[in-house]
Design an enzyme around this catalytic site. Structure first.
Site, PDB file in Angstrom:
ATOM      1  N   ASP A  78      -6.855   4.426  -4.643  1.00  0.00           N
ATOM      2  CA  ASP A  78      -7.435   4.150  -3.622  1.00  0.00           C
ATOM      3  C   ASP A  78      -8.265   5.426  -3.082  1.00  0.00           C
ATOM      4  O   ASP A  78      -8.116   6.461  -3.587  1.00  0.00           O
ATOM      5  CB  ASP A  78      -6.605   4.471  -2.442  1.00  0.00           C
ATOM      6  N   LYS A 110       0.498  -1.014  -0.004  1.00  0.00           N
ATOM      7  CA  LYS A 110      -0.237  -0.279  -0.161  1.00  0.00           C
ATOM      8  C   LYS A 110       1.119   1.026  -0.322  1.00  0.00           C
ATOM      9  O   LYS A 110       2.089   0.931   0.278  1.00  0.00           O
ATOM     10  CB  LYS A 110      -0.903   0.150   1.256  1.00  0.00           C
TER      11      LYS A 110
HETATM   12  O1  2IT Z   1      -7.714  -1.393  -0.958  1.00  0.00           O
HETATM   13  C1  2IT Z   1      -8.018  -1.876  -2.013  1.00  0.00           C
HETATM   14  O2  2IT Z   1      -7.868  -3.436  -2.440  1.00  0.00           O
HETATM   15  C2  2IT Z   1      -7.627  -0.446  -3.166  1.00  0.00           C
HETATM   16  N1  2IT Z   1      -7.617   0.257  -2.920  1.00  0.00           N
HETATM   17  C3  2IT Z   1      -7.330  -1.673  -4.702  1.00  0.00           C
HETATM   18  C4  2IT Z   1      -6.405  -2.006  -4.892  1.00  0.00           C
HETATM   19  C5  2IT Z   1      -6.007  -2.527  -5.979  1.00  0.00           C
HETATM   20  O3  2IT Z   1      -4.626  -3.138  -6.622  1.00  0.00           O
HETATM   21  O4  2IT Z   1      -6.659  -1.772  -7.059  1.00  0.00           O
END
Ligand code: 2IT
Length: 445
Positions: free
Chosen positions: A165, A125
């Site tokens: 996100d 993340k």
């Molecule tokens: O929290 C999540 O799963 C997302 N923001 C999507 C992450 C993604 O790599 O598509």
């Protein structure tokens, strides 16, 4: 033999001032501790200690120029938590509340969520404490360029694949991808959530919202009910809430609330027309972070400063941000006779709220299962990029449906108690954990 309290004491000592990370770890460890204690291989391989320590936490300076010509400084992050089953994968969040602890909790959750999707993706993340609120398009472009000028060093289509996100949507992914392409002189699947004309996947914008409704449909079916005719409360008004409102309507349900930091909208008619959905997207794109204008536009009620959980409905879907639903909200939801809570934001409910739902036998789906549709379609975008192909919306949607059913069934398989009650949170944690733990054992330390 592990004891929860001893293990958590150590986590707290090593991660001071990171309450969200500690909360996320406790939730997982509580669910899996019996599985670990029953499995000598997990104990020998020190899986619990290893899976709770990120591979690396990258933090960097982001300097950019605002429209007045003043230089601004923000902090950027990428937490690469685990690549045991695939490249690090997870979104980027641009929000004033972002701290290192927030990034760590989100990356940690992402490990188990991604494992549940059936696709080979690890957990990561990233993001920044930059707030897009009130920022012009030109400022966002300059911020994204500067952010990627540092981030590009750490990512790659087979290494680490960021996506959007909160605060990072199609526009931001475009600006970030443009800068990556400029620096690297290559077009790859290094980011997901791209535009359809340049490597993006159909259904990715809708995927989280669609996925959570598919998950709920499976939950209802499992308990002898159906979506048709259900009244639904949703929080948030961004990308996730939008996709959820569209799919709920298609499935014959009625979404009667959306919300923002300023309060919530009660729309008795339902957020159920293309005009209303388009307006939600417009509100989001305006970067004002308020939902109130919806009320006058569509003759709905605006309730300032409150959360939508007081509205009597059949199903509730927190779709905004972590810890948005607390114990008091849970009590009001339980008091209204709600039987299904589908957490769609990451860790949207406090530990006490989840406990209250458990005690009241309310079926609670955790975010890492219910919202996995977003990252699942990101995984499908990576597949299409690797094959240099572009699938139809029907093909992607069919895959998404299948994946959400598989996640649901895994939760039931690992979460059903002796009395028949399904603890979806426990089931999701155990199923995701086993997949990653086995990979770690297989590969040695
Ligand atoms: O929290 C999540 O799963 C997302 N923001 C999507 C992450 C993604 O790599 O598509």
């Amino acid at each position: 033999m592990y004891r929860l309290d001893d293990f958590m004491k150590d986590i707290e000592r090593r991660n001071p001032a990171e309450p969200e990370f500690i909360q996320a770890v406790r939730e997982v460890v509580e669910s899996v501790i019996d599985t670990v204690n029953d499995n000598p291989r997990y104990i020998q391989n020190r899986i619990l200690e290893r899976i709770t320590e990120p591979d690396r936490v990258i933090s960097f300076k982001v300097e950019w120029e605002d429209d007045e010509g003043a230089i601004r400084v923000n902090r950027g992050y990428r937490v690469q938590f685990s690549n045991a089953i695939g490249p690090y994968k997870g979104g980027l969040r641009f929000h004033a509340s972002v701290t290192e602890g927030t990034m760590k909790f989100l990356a940690f959750e992402q490990i188990f969520k991604n494992a549940l999707t059936t696709l080979p993706m690890g957990g990561g993340k990233g993001g920044s404490d930059f707030s897009p609120k009130g920022r012009s398009d030109a400022e966002i472009l300059r911020f994204c360029r500067s952010f990627m000028t540092e981030l590009y060093k750490y990512i790659g289509p087979d290494t680490d694949v960021p996506a959007g996100d909160i605060g990072v949507g199609g526009r931001e992914i475009g600006y970030l991808y443009g800068q990556y392409r400029r620096i690297m002189t290559e077009n790859t699947g290094v980011l997901t959530g791209k535009g359809f004309g340049w490597g993006g996947s159909r259904v990715r914008p809708e995927a989280t919202g669609y996925g959570t409704m598919y998950f709920a449909e499976n939950m209802l079916r499992e308990h002898g009910e159906e979506m048709k005719g259900k009244r639904i409360a949703i929080s948030g008004f961004g990308n996730v809430a939008w996709g959820a409102a569209v799919k709920a309507t298609q499935l014959g349900a009625k979404v009667v609330t959306i919300s923002g930091p300023d309060g919530y909208i009660y729309d008795e008619e339902g957020v159920g027309t293309p005009e209303k959905w388009a307006y939600m997207q417009q509100l989001r794109a305006s970067n004002n972070d308020i939902v109130k204008p919806y009320a006058s536009r569509f003759k709905a009620e605006f309730v300032p400063g409150r959360k939508p959980w007081e509205v009597p409905v059949d199903l509730v879907f927190p779709c905004a941000i972590q810890n948005e639903l607390d114990e008091e909200d849970a009590k009001s939801i339980i008091g209204n006779g709600v039987r299904y809570v589908i957490e769609t934001s990451n860790m949207g409910c406090t530990a006490k709220a989840i406990e209250a739902f458990r005690d009241a036998r309310v079926l609670f789906a955790p975010g890492k299962a219910a919202n996995a549709g977003g990252v699942a379609v990101s995984g499908l975008e990576m597949s299409q990029n690797a094959m240099h192909r572009f699938w139809s919306a029907e093909e992607v949607d069919r895959e998404l449906k299948g994946i959400m059913k598989s996640i649901h069934d895994e939760c039931v398989r690992h979460g059903r108690g002796e009395d028949g009650f399904v603890d979806y949170a426990k089931g999701a944690n155990i199923a995701g954990f086993i997949k990653v733990a086995d990979a770690m054992c297989d590969q040695g330390f």
